[in-house]
Motif scaffolding. Structure first.
Motif, PDB file in Angstrom:
ATOM      1  N   ASP A   1     -17.190  -9.420  61.282  1.00 40.38           N
ATOM      2  CA  ASP A   1     -17.105  -8.540  60.119  1.00 40.38           C
ATOM      3  C   ASP A   1     -18.085  -7.370  60.244  1.00 40.38           C
ATOM      4  O   ASP A   1     -17.841  -6.290  59.716  1.00 40.38           O
ATOM      5  CB  ASP A   1     -17.425  -9.334  58.843  1.00 40.38           C
ATOM      6  CG  ASP A   1     -16.615 -10.613  58.755  1.00 40.38           C
ATOM      7  OD1 ASP A   1     -15.686 -10.673  57.958  1.00 40.38           O
ATOM      8  OD2 ASP A   1     -16.909 -11.566  59.513  1.00 40.38           O
TER       9      ASP A   1
ATOM     10  N   PHE B   1      -8.706 -15.690  58.013  1.00 37.14           N
ATOM     11  CA  PHE B   1      -9.556 -16.569  58.817  1.00 37.14           C
ATOM     12  C   PHE B   1     -10.502 -17.264  57.862  1.00 37.14           C
ATOM     13  O   PHE B   1     -10.429 -17.047  56.651  1.00 37.14           O
ATOM     14  CB  PHE B   1     -10.325 -15.766  59.877  1.00 37.14           C
ATOM     15  CG  PHE B   1     -11.489 -14.953  59.350  1.00 37.14           C
ATOM     16  CD1 PHE B   1     -11.276 -13.844  58.546  1.00 37.14           C
ATOM     17  CD2 PHE B   1     -12.801 -15.303  59.648  1.00 37.14           C
ATOM     18  CE1 PHE B   1     -12.347 -13.094  58.055  1.00 37.14           C
ATOM     19  CE2 PHE B   1     -13.880 -14.553  59.173  1.00 37.14           C
ATOM     20  CZ  PHE B   1     -13.648 -13.446  58.376  1.00 37.14           C
TER      21      PHE B   1
ATOM     22  N   ALA C   1     -11.856 -14.993  52.855  1.00 37.32           N
ATOM     23  CA  ALA C   1     -12.119 -15.918  53.964  1.00 37.32           C
ATOM     24  C   ALA C   1     -13.111 -17.036  53.674  1.00 37.32           C
ATOM     25  O   ALA C   1     -13.657 -17.626  54.599  1.00 37.32           O
ATOM     26  CB  ALA C   1     -12.580 -15.109  55.177  1.00 37.32           C
TER      27      ALA C   1
ATOM     28  N   VAL D   1     -21.778  -9.632  56.569  1.00 35.53           N
ATOM     29  CA  VAL D   1     -21.494  -8.763  55.414  1.00 35.53           C
ATOM     30  C   VAL D   1     -19.990  -8.542  55.404  1.00 35.53           C
ATOM     31  O   VAL D   1     -19.348  -8.582  56.453  1.00 35.53           O
ATOM     32  CB  VAL D   1     -22.223  -7.401  55.489  1.00 35.53           C
ATOM     33  CG1 VAL D   1     -23.710  -7.563  55.238  1.00 35.53           C
ATOM     34  CG2 VAL D   1     -21.964  -6.699  56.815  1.00 35.53           C
ATOM     35  N   PRO D   2     -19.395  -8.331  54.216  1.00 40.24           N
ATOM     36  CA  PRO D   2     -17.946  -8.149  54.168  1.00 40.24           C
ATOM     37  C   PRO D   2     -17.517  -6.848  54.840  1.00 40.24           C
ATOM     38  O   PRO D   2     -18.286  -5.879  54.872  1.00 40.24           O
ATOM     39  CB  PRO D   2     -17.623  -8.130  52.676  1.00 40.24           C
ATOM     40  CG  PRO D   2     -18.901  -7.790  51.998  1.00 40.24           C
ATOM     41  CD  PRO D   2     -19.997  -8.308  52.875  1.00 40.24           C
TER      42      PRO D   2
HETATM   43  C1  PHB Z   1     -14.238 -12.428  51.223  1.00 33.65           C
HETATM   44  O1  PHB Z   1     -13.714 -13.548  51.310  1.00 33.65           O
HETATM   45  O2  PHB Z   1     -14.634 -11.980  50.127  1.00 33.65           O
HETATM   46  C2  PHB Z   1     -14.415 -11.613  52.438  1.00 33.65           C
HETATM   47  C3  PHB Z   1     -14.578 -12.247  53.684  1.00 33.65           C
HETATM   48  C4  PHB Z   1     -14.759 -11.502  54.827  1.00 33.65           C
HETATM   49  C5  PHB Z   1     -14.774 -10.117  54.747  1.00 33.65           C
HETATM   50  C6  PHB Z   1     -14.598  -9.475  53.526  1.00 33.65           C
HETATM   51  C7  PHB Z   1     -14.399 -10.229  52.364  1.00 33.65           C
HETATM   52  O3  PHB Z   1     -14.981  -9.388  55.850  1.00 33.65           O
END
Ligand code: PHB
Length: 390
Positions: free
Chosen positions: A253, A143, A127, A224-225
């Motif tokens: 997230d 997104f 994202a 955070v992811p």
């Molecule tokens: C990513 O782009 O690395 C990413 C973005 C949002 C998330 C997890 C990974 O929740």
């Protein structure tokens, strides 16, 4: 030299074989789905794969006269592995589409393969705003962090939050979240006392949260992811930050539906902005959530699942439109401009940017039927990626 030539001959022979092989399988349409199935991002792989399989179960596997085949590969969220797997899928398996991509570095590492082989690459999870600019063959159904972060930066100052500390994972999406949140929050008259960044791999949030406690902002803005939210929430509560009057806000997230129900009542009241909640009140979403849970031992779909489900929709409709004729370029053209109702709400693949235009919702963690959900209370309609105007 001699050895090299031999190797080369073997490689050419293998590639020749692969071509014959593919010609013999012209009635097949192959999707190479590369995901982190193990390691820190494993929940993303589990969610996206389950959603892709659900979509296929609901829509059949013979489309436009072709038999659709899903080939799932585990990249363990190591970008070099993602790239190697993509190369193998393109050269050996002759996949028609590459899809998945749990984290930004994996998507970026693979972009050149999509360009060189003219293979559409559907980003279902990662994202960071810039991903779609890394190859003209990339289409996104997840997104962007700027989409979500800007909406929170508009909401917070109107709701008593004037002083904020930001805390983000130190890589693409975190840096996007920080930049776009801070810029808009300052523009709206807010104050940012400090911007903290934690390592993406094996983060220890404790020292950062201690610092936040000392700074005593009105709120801590977090990215955070997916998969790391529960750890943040636990340590936030353990340190009594909420009792010290510090609110937790962020992109959705952090209150990931994959983990939310296990976070406990301490999560109640947390407000986030995001494109998908399992509690999104539409008939289509209820159907999606029910079917997903039924097929996956009660697992609740999260925003990664919806990215996978909609990604399959985009691929299926493109295959229907082209009947598999015209190669990657025709398929890509048929992906651009798709507009449809997703379990998340209305969704549009902008033909210019190949990125998703969608609603962003403000949500508050509340109890419904004894379970914790992100309950939507406001909608910002048809949000384009703000990162594309820069
Ligand atoms: C990513 O782009 O690395 C990413 C973005 C949002 C998330 C997890 C990974 O929740």
């Amino acid at each position: 030299m001699h050895k090299y030539l031999l190797l080369r001959a073997a490689l050419v022979a293998a590639m020749g074989l692969a071509v014959t092989h593919s010609n013999a399988q012209d009635n097949k349409f192959k999707i190479g789905l590369i995901l982190p199935m193990t390691g820190q991002q494993a929940s993303t792989g589990r969610q996206v794969e389950a959603a892709a399989r659900l979509y296929m179960a609901q829509n059949g596997d013979t489309i436009g006269g072709k038999k659709v085949e899903l080939i799932v590969k585990d990249d363990t969220s190591i970008p070099d592995v993602t790239k190697r797997l993509a190369q193998e899928l393109v050269v050996n398996e002759k996949v028609n589409v590459l899809a998945g991509f749990g984290i930004t570095p994996s998507a970026l590492a693979t972009a050149p393969i999509a360009t060189q082989s003219k293979t559409p690459l559907v980003v279902m999870a990662a994202a960071t705003s810039s991903i779609t600019q890394a190859s003209p063959y990339i289409v996104r159904t997840s997104f962007t962090l700027p989409q979500a972060a800007v909406s929170m930066a508009d909401w917070a100052p109107k709701n008593g939050i004037k002083k904020v500390v930001t805390l983000v994972s130190d890589y693409g999406p975190g840096l996007d979240a920080e930049k776009f949140f801070v810029e808009r929050f300052l523009f709206n008259g807010g104050q940012v006392s400090e911007s903290l960044r934690v390592p993406m791999r094996n983060p220890d949030f404790a020292p950062f949260l201690q610092k936040v406690r000392d700074l005593k902002p009105d709120a801590l803005f977090v990215f955070v992811p997916s998969g790391a939210g529960a750890a943040v929430m636990k340590q936030f509560l353990e340190r009594g930050m909420d009792k010290a009057g510090i609110k937790l806000i962020g992109t959705g997230d952090v209150t990931d539906d994959d983990q939310l129900n296990d976070m406990g009542d301490g999560a109640l009241g947390v407000v986030t902005s995001h494109h998908y909640s399992a509690a999104h009140p539409s008939a289509l979403n209820k159907k999606f959530v029910d079917a997903f849970q039924k097929a996956n031992k009660g697992l609740r779909p999260n925003f990664m699942a919806v990215g996978g489900y909609d990604g399959m929709r985009v691929i299926y409709e493109a295959l229907k439109a082209t009947k598999g004729q015209g190669g990657g370029d025709a398929l890509l053209a048929a992906m651009k401009g798709q507009i449809f109702e997703s379990p998340r709400g209305p969704m549009f693949i902008d033909a210019q940017t190949r990125d998703v235009v969608q609603n962003i919702y403000l949500r508050k963690v509340q109890k419904q039927d004894g379970q914790l959900y992100n309950v939507e209370f406001d909608t910002i309609k048809d949000v384009k990626d703000p990162g594309k105007n820069k």
